[in-house]
Design an enzyme around this catalytic site. Structure first.
Site, PDB file in Angstrom:
ATOM      1  N   HIS A 148       4.331 -34.835 -22.303  1.00 23.21           N
ATOM      2  CA  HIS A 148       3.146 -34.009 -22.558  1.00 23.21           C
ATOM      3  C   HIS A 148       1.892 -34.871 -22.685  1.00 23.21           C
ATOM      4  O   HIS A 148       0.804 -34.462 -22.256  1.00 23.21           O
ATOM      5  CB  HIS A 148       3.310 -33.126 -23.796  1.00 23.21           C
ATOM      6  CG  HIS A 148       2.176 -32.163 -23.916  1.00 23.21           C
ATOM      7  ND1 HIS A 148       2.114 -31.004 -23.183  1.00 23.21           N
ATOM      8  CD2 HIS A 148       1.001 -32.236 -24.590  1.00 23.21           C
ATOM      9  CE1 HIS A 148       0.965 -30.396 -23.420  1.00 23.21           C
ATOM     10  NE2 HIS A 148       0.273 -31.119 -24.270  1.00 23.21           N
TER      11      HIS A 148
ATOM     12  N   ASP B  20      -1.581 -34.309 -20.637  1.00 19.46           N
ATOM     13  CA  ASP B  20      -2.931 -34.282 -21.216  1.00 19.46           C
ATOM     14  C   ASP B  20      -3.825 -35.347 -20.575  1.00 19.46           C
ATOM     15  O   ASP B  20      -4.983 -35.084 -20.252  1.00 19.46           O
ATOM     16  CB  ASP B  20      -2.861 -34.568 -22.726  1.00 19.46           C
ATOM     17  CG  ASP B  20      -2.443 -33.353 -23.541  1.00 19.46           C
ATOM     18  OD1 ASP B  20      -2.498 -32.219 -23.036  1.00 19.46           O
ATOM     19  OD2 ASP B  20      -2.058 -33.562 -24.717  1.00 19.46           O
TER      20      ASP B  20
ATOM     21  N   HIS C 188      -6.909 -37.241 -26.809  1.00 19.63           N
ATOM     22  CA  HIS C 188      -8.034 -36.750 -25.996  1.00 19.63           C
ATOM     23  C   HIS C 188      -9.294 -37.605 -26.158  1.00 19.63           C
ATOM     24  O   HIS C 188     -10.010 -37.845 -25.188  1.00 19.63           O
ATOM     25  CB  HIS C 188      -8.357 -35.301 -26.361  1.00 19.63           C
ATOM     26  CG  HIS C 188      -7.263 -34.349 -25.971  1.00 19.63           C
ATOM     27  ND1 HIS C 188      -6.826 -34.216 -24.668  1.00 19.63           N
ATOM     28  CD2 HIS C 188      -6.516 -33.501 -26.705  1.00 19.63           C
ATOM     29  CE1 HIS C 188      -5.861 -33.310 -24.634  1.00 19.63           C
ATOM     30  NE2 HIS C 188      -5.643 -32.870 -25.852  1.00 19.63           N
TER      31      HIS C 188
ATOM     32  N   HIS D  84      -4.661 -28.653 -19.758  1.00 19.84           N
ATOM     33  CA  HIS D  84      -3.401 -28.382 -19.047  1.00 19.84           C
ATOM     34  C   HIS D  84      -3.673 -27.783 -17.669  1.00 19.84           C
ATOM     35  O   HIS D  84      -3.012 -28.136 -16.692  1.00 19.84           O
ATOM     36  CB  HIS D  84      -2.499 -27.464 -19.869  1.00 19.84           C
ATOM     37  CG  HIS D  84      -2.205 -27.999 -21.237  1.00 19.84           C
ATOM     38  ND1 HIS D  84      -1.766 -27.215 -22.261  1.00 19.84           N
ATOM     39  CD2 HIS D  84      -2.301 -29.265 -21.737  1.00 19.84           C
ATOM     40  CE1 HIS D  84      -1.596 -27.969 -23.346  1.00 19.84           C
ATOM     41  NE2 HIS D  84      -1.928 -29.217 -23.056  1.00 19.84           N
TER      42      HIS D  84
END
Ligand code: ZN
Length: 303
Positions: A235, A239, A262, A77
């Site tokens: 969001h 990321d 991720h 973040h």
């Protein structure tokens, strides 16, 4: 465009998502060509951890970087805010193993960077421009980058949950203004059953309804609800931008993500770096060392 750092050092304190302990974060201005470097200041010998693909040690739950035994987790973040606001060079000192979670979004980091102010440095800012597509896949999940003038992101998520379902945002141009208005405030989210399992295992001890959107089987449990109906896909973009910054220099390309995470985000970074015929580095001047110094292709890098 010139490289930028922050105009003065600035600090904040928050709790770590996993440890639940207080951690202090200090951003320091850094010289041309430094890139983003994390420093674990609590260790007897402070260890420098560059924000680059080769520092990634884990992509479980969050992105963790490390050098030797020194690690810093939940970097994405902060990295996303630094990238989107155009901060090339900064030393990020942290006195614990993770970046504070703050409210689960990048809003506090945007505020911190804006409060410090930006400082234009006397060196060109190179960028990596995609010239032909690069793609990574994992079953029905995929990430692809195509040629584009600046950084654009299209993201598609599909969760079998009544609060999420299918959400997408297409061709979002990642600049400071768009990031601040449309992306930075989107929070981390999780499902009650997973969160409870984490707590039983002593993980995510700092996670609570003040820093995570938590859902049971039917609905969002946070009293104030969502910041946008599609906060979830926003969001994911947050990321993704943080993970893409591990390229080590700005990206010119359109990234299309279908149910990414991720692991796949960092796999795309790795695939791009492994495919030098798919890109050129633009705008690098003689003194500039910013960018992927580990690239094995110095001849192309001068293009
Ligand atoms: Zn996140």
């Amino acid at each position: 465009m010139s490289q930028r750092t922050i105009a003065e050092k600035i600090s904040c304190t928050g709790i770590g998502l996993h440890t639940g302990s207080p951690v202090q974060l200090t951003l320091h201005p850094a010289r041309v060509g430094t890139g983003v470097v994390f420093v674990r200041s609590d260790l007897s010998h402070p260890v420098e951890i560059p924000a680059r693909r080769e520092s990634v040690t884990s992509t479980q739950m969050a992105t963790t970087l490390g050098v030797g035994d020194a690690t810093v987790s939940t970097v994405e973040h902060l990295l996303s805010a630094l990238y989107s606001l155009g901060v090339d060079n900064v030393r990020v000192e942290v006195d614990g193993p993770e970046i504070p979670v703050m409210d689960g979004s990048a809003a506090s980091f945007v505020f911190l960077i804006r409060s410090a102010g930006l400082f234009e440095q006397d060196a060109a800012r190179p960028r990596l421009r995609i010239q032909k597509p690069v793609e990574v896949r994992d079953g029905d999940r995929s990430l692809r980058v195509e040629p584009c003038d600046g950084l654009r992101v299209s993201y598609f998520v599909d969760y079998a949950h009544p609060a999420i379902g299918r959400q997408s945002l297409e061709s979002v141009e990642i600049d400071g203004e768009t990031f601040e208005n449309d992306i930075a405030r989107a929070r981390t989210f999780g499902f009650l059953q997973d969160v409870e399992a984490l707590w039983r295992n002593g993980l995510a001890r700092g996670g609570n309804l003040d820093n995570t959107v938590v859902m049971d089987e039917h609905r969002v449990l946070n009293d104030d609800g969502l910041r946008w109906p599609d906060e979830f896909v926003r969001h994911k973009i947050l990321d993704l931008v943080g993970d893409l910054s591990l390229l080590g220099l700005p990206l010119a390309g359109h990234v299309i993500a279908v149910r990414g995470g991720h692991a796949l985000h960092t796999a795309l970074v790795e695939a791009i770096l492994a495919e030098p015929s798919a890109w050129v580095i633009e705008g690098r001047d003689a003194e500039s060392t910013l960018g992927p110094v580990t690239f094995q292709t110095p001849a192309r890098a001068s293009a």
